[in-house]
Design an enzyme around this catalytic site. Sequence first.
Site, PDB file in Angstrom:
ATOM      1  N   GLY A   1      -1.272   8.738  -6.518  1.00  0.00           N
ATOM      2  CA  GLY A   1       0.052   9.510  -6.762  1.00  0.00           C
ATOM      3  C   GLY A   1       0.678   9.274  -7.508  1.00  0.00           C
ATOM      4  O   GLY A   1       1.652   9.797  -8.217  1.00  0.00           O
TER       5      GLY A   1
ATOM      6  N   GLU B   1      -0.617  10.877 -10.669  1.00  0.00           N
ATOM      7  CA  GLU B   1      -0.079  12.242 -10.470  1.00  0.00           C
ATOM      8  C   GLU B   1       1.076  12.636 -10.847  1.00  0.00           C
ATOM      9  O   GLU B   1       1.667  13.439 -11.513  1.00  0.00           O
ATOM     10  CB  GLU B   1      -0.409  12.532  -9.086  1.00  0.00           C
ATOM     11  CG  GLU B   1      -1.972  12.600  -8.535  1.00  0.00           C
ATOM     12  CD  GLU B   1      -2.492  13.096  -7.359  1.00  0.00           C
ATOM     13  OE1 GLU B   1      -1.892  12.058  -6.671  1.00  0.00           O
ATOM     14  OE2 GLU B   1      -3.074  14.061  -6.990  1.00  0.00           O
TER      15      GLU B   1
ATOM     16  N   GLU C   1      -8.286   7.338  -4.995  1.00  0.00           N
ATOM     17  CA  GLU C   1      -8.183   7.827  -3.601  1.00  0.00           C
ATOM     18  C   GLU C   1      -9.372   8.115  -2.937  1.00  0.00           C
ATOM     19  O   GLU C   1      -9.533   7.825  -1.737  1.00  0.00           O
ATOM     20  CB  GLU C   1      -7.426   9.405  -3.794  1.00  0.00           C
ATOM     21  CG  GLU C   1      -5.667   9.381  -4.029  1.00  0.00           C
ATOM     22  CD  GLU C   1      -5.715   9.492  -5.449  1.00  0.00           C
ATOM     23  OE1 GLU C   1      -6.590   9.200  -6.169  1.00  0.00           O
ATOM     24  OE2 GLU C   1      -4.478   9.684  -5.710  1.00  0.00           O
TER      25      GLU C   1
HETATM   26  C1  LIG Z   1      -1.846  -1.687  -7.156  1.00  0.00           C
HETATM   27  C2  LIG Z   1      -2.894  -2.550  -6.785  1.00  0.00           C
HETATM   28  C3  LIG Z   1      -3.909  -2.621  -8.113  1.00  0.00           C
HETATM   29  C4  LIG Z   1      -2.264  -3.897  -6.996  1.00  0.00           C
HETATM   30  O1  LIG Z   1      -3.160  -5.061  -6.775  1.00  0.00           O
HETATM   31  P1  LIG Z   1      -2.609  -6.465  -6.387  1.00  0.00           P
HETATM   32  O2  LIG Z   1      -1.626  -6.938  -7.540  1.00  0.00           O
HETATM   33  O3  LIG Z   1      -3.941  -7.312  -6.673  1.00  0.00           O
HETATM   34  O4  LIG Z   1      -1.958  -6.573  -5.087  1.00  0.00           O
HETATM   35  P2  LIG Z   1      -2.591  -6.110  -3.814  1.00  0.00           P
HETATM   36  O5  LIG Z   1      -2.685  -7.630  -2.749  1.00  0.00           O
HETATM   37  O6  LIG Z   1      -3.729  -5.271  -3.619  1.00  0.00           O
HETATM   38  O7  LIG Z   1      -1.359  -5.455  -2.958  1.00  0.00           O
HETATM   39  C5  LIG Z   1      -0.112  -6.067  -2.767  1.00  0.00           C
HETATM   40  C6  LIG Z   1       0.549  -5.620  -1.369  1.00  0.00           C
HETATM   41  O8  LIG Z   1       0.681  -4.174  -1.643  1.00  0.00           O
HETATM   42  C7  LIG Z   1       0.353  -3.245  -0.769  1.00  0.00           C
HETATM   43  N1  LIG Z   1      -0.138  -2.242  -1.351  1.00  0.00           N
HETATM   44  C8  LIG Z   1      -0.854  -1.925  -2.448  1.00  0.00           C
HETATM   45  N2  LIG Z   1      -1.059  -0.616  -2.828  1.00  0.00           N
HETATM   46  C9  LIG Z   1      -0.305  -0.011  -1.685  1.00  0.00           C
HETATM   47  C10 LIG Z   1      -0.155   1.288  -1.336  1.00  0.00           C
HETATM   48  N3  LIG Z   1      -0.218   2.545  -2.310  1.00  0.00           N
HETATM   49  N4  LIG Z   1       0.620   1.867  -0.428  1.00  0.00           N
HETATM   50  C11 LIG Z   1       1.301   0.861   0.623  1.00  0.00           C
HETATM   51  N5  LIG Z   1       1.023  -0.617   0.213  1.00  0.00           N
HETATM   52  C12 LIG Z   1       0.278  -0.914  -0.956  1.00  0.00           C
HETATM   53  C13 LIG Z   1      -1.279  -3.979  -0.284  1.00  0.00           C
HETATM   54  O9  LIG Z   1      -1.548  -3.843   0.911  1.00  0.00           O
HETATM   55  C14 LIG Z   1      -0.400  -5.433  -0.360  1.00  0.00           C
HETATM   56  O10 LIG Z   1      -0.008  -5.850   0.700  1.00  0.00           O
HETATM   57  P3  LIG Z   1      -0.605  -6.659   2.153  1.00  0.00           P
HETATM   58  O11 LIG Z   1      -1.789  -5.726   2.562  1.00  0.00           O
HETATM   59  O12 LIG Z   1       0.594  -6.804   2.887  1.00  0.00           O
HETATM   60  O13 LIG Z   1      -1.154  -7.844   1.614  1.00  0.00           O
HETATM   61  C15 LIG Z   1      -3.719  -2.587  -5.446  1.00  0.00           C
HETATM   62  O14 LIG Z   1      -2.857  -3.004  -4.491  1.00  0.00           O
HETATM   63  C16 LIG Z   1      -4.213  -1.369  -5.259  1.00  0.00           C
HETATM   64  O15 LIG Z   1      -5.295  -0.846  -5.706  1.00  0.00           O
HETATM   65  N6  LIG Z   1      -3.529  -0.530  -4.497  1.00  0.00           N
HETATM   66  C17 LIG Z   1      -3.928   0.819  -3.989  1.00  0.00           C
HETATM   67  C18 LIG Z   1      -3.681   1.884  -4.980  1.00  0.00           C
HETATM   68  C19 LIG Z   1      -4.363   3.256  -4.488  1.00  0.00           C
HETATM   69  O16 LIG Z   1      -5.430   3.366  -3.880  1.00  0.00           O
HETATM   70  N7  LIG Z   1      -3.451   4.244  -4.521  1.00  0.00           N
HETATM   71  C20 LIG Z   1      -3.624   5.502  -4.055  1.00  0.00           C
HETATM   72  C21 LIG Z   1      -2.906   5.774  -2.828  1.00  0.00           C
HETATM   73  S1  LIG Z   1      -3.311   7.274  -1.898  1.00  0.00           S
HETATM   74  C22 LIG Z   1      -2.573   8.307  -2.902  1.00  0.00           C
HETATM   75  O17 LIG Z   1      -1.827   8.104  -3.851  1.00  0.00           O
HETATM   76  C23 LIG Z   1      -2.799   9.789  -2.203  1.00  0.00           C
HETATM   77  C24 LIG Z   1      -2.355  10.910  -2.805  1.00  0.00           C
HETATM   78  O18 LIG Z   1      -2.528  10.994  -4.340  1.00  0.00           O
HETATM   79  C25 LIG Z   1      -2.307  12.203  -2.360  1.00  0.00           C
HETATM   80  C26 LIG Z   1      -0.910  12.292  -2.053  1.00  0.00           C
HETATM   81  C27 LIG Z   1      -0.779  13.310  -1.455  1.00  0.00           C
HETATM   82  C28 LIG Z   1       0.022  13.219  -0.164  1.00  0.00           C
HETATM   83  C29 LIG Z   1       0.249  14.315   0.734  1.00  0.00           C
HETATM   84  C30 LIG Z   1       0.322  13.663   2.033  1.00  0.00           C
HETATM   85  C31 LIG Z   1       0.512  14.904   2.867  1.00  0.00           C
HETATM   86  C32 LIG Z   1      -0.032  14.712   4.326  1.00  0.00           C
HETATM   87  C33 LIG Z   1      -0.677  15.986   4.388  1.00  0.00           C
HETATM   88  C34 LIG Z   1      -1.287  15.862   5.698  1.00  0.00           C
HETATM   89  C35 LIG Z   1      -2.370  16.967   5.932  1.00  0.00           C
HETATM   90  C36 LIG Z   1      -2.728  16.880   7.077  1.00  0.00           C
HETATM   91  C37 LIG Z   1      -2.698  18.152   7.659  1.00  0.00           C
HETATM   92  O19 LIG Z   1      -2.755  19.288   6.762  1.00  0.00           O
HETATM   93  O20 LIG Z   1      -2.889  18.542   8.831  1.00  0.00           O
END
Ligand SMILES: CC(C)(COP(=O)(O)OP(=O)(O)OC[C@H]1O[C@@H](n2cnc3c(N)ncnc32)[C@H](O)[C@@H]1OP(=O)(O)O)[C@@H](O)C(=O)NCCC(=O)NCCSC(=O)CC(=O)CCCCCCCCCCCCC(=O)O
Length: 718
Positions: free
Chosen positions: A100, A103, A123
């Site tokens: 996101g 995005e 994602e």
């Molecule tokens: C960012 C990283 C590369 C950082 O890495 P690093 O420095 O090694 O630190 P980490 O140890 O990984 O992380 C530190 C700490 O942060 C937490 N954390 C990291 N990212 C997230 C996050 N995105 N959210 C929450 N917490 C996060 C991590 O867990 C650590 O904490 P700890 O667990 O306590 O130790 C790395 O962290 C990384 O790669 N992060 C993930 C990045 C990622 O995957 N991002 C994508 C997220 S999903 C997204 O963005 C979704 C979308 O694009 C869609 C959006 C649409 C939303 C609409 C929702 C509507 C709902 C509709 C319902 C439909 C059902 C129906 O219709 O019925």
Amino acid sequence: MAFYSRVSGSVGVITLQNPPVNALSAAVRQGIVDTMHRALSEPEVKSVVICGQNGKFCGGADIREFGANMRGPPLVPMIHLIEAAEKPVVAAIEGVALGGGLELALGCHYRIAHSKARLGLPEVTLGLLPGAGGTQRLPRLIGVPAALELITTGRHATAAEALQLGIVDEVTDHSAVDAAVKFAQSVAGKSLDARRISTYPRPRSPDLAEIFEKAMKEVRRSARGAIAPVTCVQAVHASVTLPYAKGMERERELFSTLFTSGQAHALQYYFFAQRAVSRWSTPSGARWDTSKPRPVHKAAVIGLGTMGRGISVSLAQAGLSVVAVETQEKQLLEAKQAVSGMLERSAKRRGVPLADDKIKYNCSVQAVADADLVIEAVFEDMALKKTIFQQLSGICKPGTLLCTNTSGLDIDELASQTQSPELVVGMHFFAPAHVMKLLEVVYGPRSSPEALATAMEMGKKMGKVSVAVGNCRGFVGNRMLKPYLEQAFFLLEEGATPEQVDQVLEEFGFAMGVFKVSDLSGLDVGWKVRKADGLVVPGSTGKSARIRGGSRYSPLGDLLCEQGRFGQKTGRGWYQYDKPGGRVAKPDPWLHGFLEEYRARHGLVARRIDHQEMLERCLYALINEGFQILQDGIAAGPEDIDVIYVLGYGWPRHRGGPMFYAGLVGLDKVLERLEHYHQVYPDVLGLKPCSLIRKLAASSSPPIHRWREFIQKPRSQL
Ligand SMILES: CC(C)(COP(=O)(O)OP(=O)(O)OC[C@H]1O[C@@H](n2cnc3c(N)ncnc32)[C@H](O)[C@@H]1OP(=O)(O)O)[C@@H](O)C(=O)NCCC(=O)NCCSC(=O)CC(=O)CCCCCCCCCCCCC(=O)O
Ligand SMILES: NC(=O)C1=CN([C@@H]2O[C@H](COP(=O)(O)OP(=O)(O)OC[C@H]3O[C@@H](n4cnc5c(N)ncnc54)[C@H](O)[C@@H]3O)[C@@H](O)[C@H]2O)C=CC1
């Protein structure tokens, strides 16, 4: 939340604030909407910059909110509000722009990135698709092939690559926020007509049909049953067949099916599990946050075979000075050549400097005297390992951590050979050690918290996911493998073929079935262990041939080894290969005839075994052992077991791990099937339900994060 400020009088700066990665929680989304309205309404403000606090733009949607009732402004209209703005909006990307977060940046009119930033739509790794316009905007911006590749793999692109692809407009080595502010001033008042990606025409190209067909084939091949990659391709397909608004509807529809799927839950559980294992604890109360690792500058590896070579590479690439020891000159030279080649290939692949000069080779164990940490990786032979630990204890400087890469021998027995048993731990790498991400760090009853913390820290330095586990035969991973393999052998006795069992496991999602894995790692490995345990009784006949210690035993693996069939290395095992060292497994008519003859000799009547029985017996025996491991306090929680199985044993990530899978199937159902199979096979210990699964099932099967409450804490001296 989001913080608003005004810079240079005319630039409104919106700073996302949600440590540690500025995920788009409800409060952040609300903050962005509020501050955008403010920036748009202030007449002095001519342009807007969006950035993230603490050098991180945004890690995407807040994954922790997914399970809960979603509140706050939705992401899609929020991004439309930004894109529709009449004042230029510039994203200042530092650190990460993921999911996101990217995005959101794609909704901005311009993107400036710091040279160290990483951008991507990961994602798919969470069982989702980019559901905030990513599947419709990215192909419009960079074309279908590049967008498909990024979206279906979820990989992060560097800023340089993002610039080349056209995802960002500028890359800077200095502050991206300062550069974005400057840039925002320069584009104030300019037309934004050509900057709104949603208005770009649908991507067109004569070979689109072929591109999609190829992409679909590729994801179906590599996804091993994961649905998100396939759905990602379908969503990108909508960007070329539908106008933007309709494409968004399709994206939403596909996103909704994924969002509530078991696979998405499994992958999101796994995301947090992999991070949770670094916060280790032991039954005696030692913990990650109260135990200080010792500094390690110089490491040594003893034994440069398959494992020692990979371990040396990992240590050198982590920046440590390494002393690598083989006692025979010839083996030392061979190992040196092999390690140099591995380092060269790895440096090329990862684009890092060659670490060859970090390793010094030596034929004498005396050379390890000044190492801070030694890892023993000689043959799996307790007597040999004991001699080496006695030697090390006399040679090494006080305080040196003595580690073993044993696959399952008793750490305490090795510790007892030394003057400082508190400094002995297991560091169980997986082959190939410089590639595989998993490290089981094994603490014995006398290992000190400091020793455990040091080994965990070393694993992290080497880029591994380290899981702390207690000392028992086979630790966690290999201990669970035993009942799993045992069931596979029994299925052959009862009428299945290796191909049938492997097919069932591969359809479940394993990269390779159990028999192919056995051929790959070598049947002789388990044979040696069974021989050392006194289980191999050559030439035994009658009923006793299939019973050991009152339990059912299958000598099939032993019989194959007696025939010199060690798997790939000899060109024959459970399958046949075109030559020794061959990789392509082919069904072997000799093996089928051998199984028939074996069954006839033992009075076993072959039957047709259905898919469900094969799967349940293999998996539930493995899962049952996992519950026993939890109950014994060998693993601190189900997450530890799941991470070990996904990273070390090819368990499909989209199924969360064996313990998560048990919860998904239903603990009462798993218990009922174990009871059923144990009734049919009362002489198979591995099928007797462990008391922990009974206790959990009797307590209405609580969710996995509550299982620890049901485990009685065993005492440990750590
Ligand atoms: C960012 C990283 C590369 C950082 O890495 P690093 O420095 O090694 O630190 P980490 O140890 O990984 O992380 C530190 C700490 O942060 C937490 N954390 C990291 N990212 C997230 C996050 N995105 N959210 C929450 N917490 C996060 C991590 O867990 C650590 O904490 P700890 O667990 O306590 O130790 C790395 O962290 C990384 O790669 N992060 C993930 C990045 C990622 O995957 N991002 C994508 C997220 S999903 C997204 O963005 C979704 C979308 O694009 C869609 C959006 C649409 C939303 C609409 C929702 C509507 C709902 C509709 C319902 C439909 C059902 C129906 O219709 O019925
Ligand atoms: N091969 C695998 O997949 C895995 C193996 N392990 C464990 O790692 C250890 C090593 O296994 P492999 O590397 O597969 O064995 P290997 O047989 O490939 O290598 C062992 C090496 O140790 C050397 N060696 C023997 N005695 C020595 C001594 N006294 N001093 C110095 N070197 C000596 C041998 O010459 C040989 O090169 C074993 O304990 C094994 O159980 C652990 C995980 C996976």
